[in-house]
Design a protein around this motif. Structure first.
Motif, PDB file in Angstrom:
ATOM      1  N   GLN A  88       0.802  -1.219   0.000  1.00 12.33           N
ATOM      2  CA  GLN A  88       0.000   0.000   0.000  1.00 12.33           C
ATOM      3  C   GLN A  88       0.839   1.276   0.000  1.00 12.33           C
ATOM      4  N   GLY A  89       2.160   1.150   0.108  1.00  8.41           N
ATOM      5  CA  GLY A  89       3.028   2.310  -0.013  1.00  8.41           C
ATOM      6  C   GLY A  89       3.164   3.172   1.223  1.00  8.41           C
ATOM      7  N   TYR A  90       3.024   2.586   2.411  1.00 11.22           N
ATOM      8  CA  TYR A  90       3.251   3.338   3.642  1.00 11.22           C
ATOM      9  C   TYR A  90       4.750   3.585   3.840  1.00 11.22           C
ATOM     10  N   ARG A  91       5.088   4.605   4.591  1.00 11.02           N
ATOM     11  CA  ARG A  91       6.495   4.892   4.910  1.00 11.02           C
ATOM     12  C   ARG A  91       6.945   4.167   6.170  1.00 11.02           C
ATOM     13  N   PHE A  92       6.046   4.066   7.152  1.00  6.21           N
ATOM     14  CA  PHE A  92       6.377   3.419   8.415  1.00  6.21           C
ATOM     15  C   PHE A  92       5.305   2.402   8.783  1.00  6.21           C
ATOM     16  N   VAL A  93       5.743   1.349   9.460  1.00  6.60           N
ATOM     17  CA  VAL A  93       4.804   0.361   9.978  1.00  6.60           C
ATOM     18  C   VAL A  93       5.121   0.157  11.457  1.00  6.60           C
ATOM     19  N   VAL A  94       4.078   0.095  12.264  1.00  4.65           N
ATOM     20  CA  VAL A  94       4.207   0.038  13.720  1.00  4.65           C
ATOM     21  C   VAL A  94       3.792  -1.328  14.240  1.00  4.65           C
ATOM     22  N   GLU A  95       4.592  -1.862  15.174  1.00  4.19           N
ATOM     23  CA  GLU A  95       4.202  -3.020  15.966  1.00  4.19           C
ATOM     24  C   GLU A  95       3.771  -2.517  17.339  1.00  4.19           C
ATOM     25  N   ILE A  96       2.623  -2.989  17.806  1.00  6.78           N
ATOM     26  CA  ILE A  96       2.152  -2.607  19.141  1.00  6.78           C
ATOM     27  C   ILE A  96       1.245  -3.711  19.657  1.00  6.78           C
ATOM     28  N   ASP A  97       1.320  -3.985  20.962  1.00  6.14           N
ATOM     29  CA  ASP A  97       0.490  -5.022  21.554  1.00  6.14           C
ATOM     30  C   ASP A  97      -0.962  -4.570  21.644  1.00  6.14           C
ATOM     31  N   ALA A  98      -1.874  -5.548  21.556  1.00 11.65           N
ATOM     32  CA  ALA A  98      -3.308  -5.258  21.597  1.00 11.65           C
ATOM     33  C   ALA A  98      -3.881  -5.344  23.001  1.00 11.65           C
ATOM     34  N   ASP A  99      -3.021  -5.534  24.006  1.00 19.58           N
ATOM     35  CA  ASP A  99      -3.523  -5.701  25.369  1.00 19.58           C
ATOM     36  C   ASP A  99      -3.434  -4.433  26.214  1.00 19.58           C
ATOM     37  N   GLY A 100      -2.989  -3.338  25.603  1.00 21.40           N
ATOM     38  CA  GLY A 100      -2.908  -2.071  26.319  1.00 21.40           C
ATOM     39  C   GLY A 100      -1.625  -1.837  27.084  1.00 21.40           C
ATOM     40  N   SER A 101      -0.662  -2.732  26.952  1.00 24.37           N
ATOM     41  CA  SER A 101       0.587  -2.584  27.709  1.00 24.37           C
ATOM     42  C   SER A 101       1.517  -1.526  27.123  1.00 24.37           C
ATOM     43  N   HIS A 102       1.337  -1.191  25.855  1.00 26.58           N
ATOM     44  CA  HIS A 102       2.119  -0.131  25.226  1.00 26.58           C
ATOM     45  C   HIS A 102       1.263   1.121  25.104  1.00 26.58           C
TER      46      HIS A 102
END
Length: 253
Positions: A88-102
């Motif tokens: 899709q041509g994004y510049r950045f991709v983020v990893e983040i937990d789905a449990d609210g810890s980040h």
């Protein structure tokens, strides 16, 4: 999912049985980085997580869901997100937990750090000055600290929190990081991908964060995950040293 014209960032949220937290996490991400798109990769959660995300997607064009037919693992979910970001041509991709810890509020600073210093990876780190963990028992804290130190020594890595799961990647740095070369699909995926970029000479920075233990749901961490990570890191470290010795003996670099 189609990238919104003004969206340069794709936030990837892997989920399995996160119905108790996913609403709040999506809301927090949308408030923190309103220009980012959000992709939830759900592994057929029996608790209805995928249905909740579909409800969000029906009213918010920035949110979409990738529904998979079974529990295929954290690493596989992130690789699917990486592939979507490239396509899709994004510049950045983020990893983040789905449990609210980040805390998604840290994302603007992490993305700005990547922009200002041309970083290929910015890690939200618990184990550098200014970082912390909240509501962890001392045993888990010790396992995390010692695991990071062990991986650092075995892999000869300069990353303080190589196991961290809160990250901002420059999408161009992930070319070739896919199912064909990544062997880990569990939590050791974080170690492997960071080490791959580090060995390739990519610029990696760490940003201090407070990691807060989940308030709802059950942790996916268990002894088997720790054992797998220990085995894989040891194997990678030994193999890397053997290859280095062979290269030195033959004059290769």
């Amino acid at each position: 999912m189609t990238r919104r014209p003004d969206a340069d960032v794709l936030v990837v949220l892997p989920t399995y049985d996160e119905a108790g937290s996913i609403r709040a996490v999506i809301d927090r991400v949308r408030i923190a980085v309103p220009a980012a798109d959000v992709l939830v990769v759900d592994d057929a959660s029996p608790d209805g997580t995928g249905r909740i995300v579909d409800e969000f997607a029906a009213v918010d064009p920035a949110v979409s869901a990738l529904h998979r037919d079974g529990k295929r693992g954290l690493g596989s979910a992130y690789l699917a997100g990486f592939a979507r970001a490239r396509e899709q041509g994004y510049r950045f991709v983020v990893e983040i937990d789905a449990d609210g810890s980040h805390d998604p509020a840290e994302l603007l600073a992490m993305i700005a750090l990547a922009e200002a210093h041309a970083a290929d990876l910015v890690i939200g780190s618990r184990w550098i000055e200014g970082g912390s963990v909240v509501n962890w028992p001392w045993v888990r804290r010790a396992i995390s600290r010692s695991g990071n130190r062990y991986a650092g020594r075995l892999l000869r890595s300069g990353i303080a929190d190589i196991t961290a799961g809160f990250r901002v990647y420059r999408v161009t740095a992930l070319e070739g990081v896919d199912e064909a070369v990544v062997s880990s699909h569990g939590y050791c995926f974080q170690v492997e991908t960071a080490w791959m970029l580090e060995r390739a000479g990519r610029r990696i920075l760490e940003h201090p964060i407070a990691f807060v233990e989940r308030a709802s749901g059950r942790s996916k961490m268990h002894a088997g995950i720790v054992a797998e990570a220990l085995w894989r890191v040891t194997a990678w470290g030994v193999r890397d040293r053997l290859r280095g010795g062979a290269d030195a003996a033959t004059g290769r670099s």
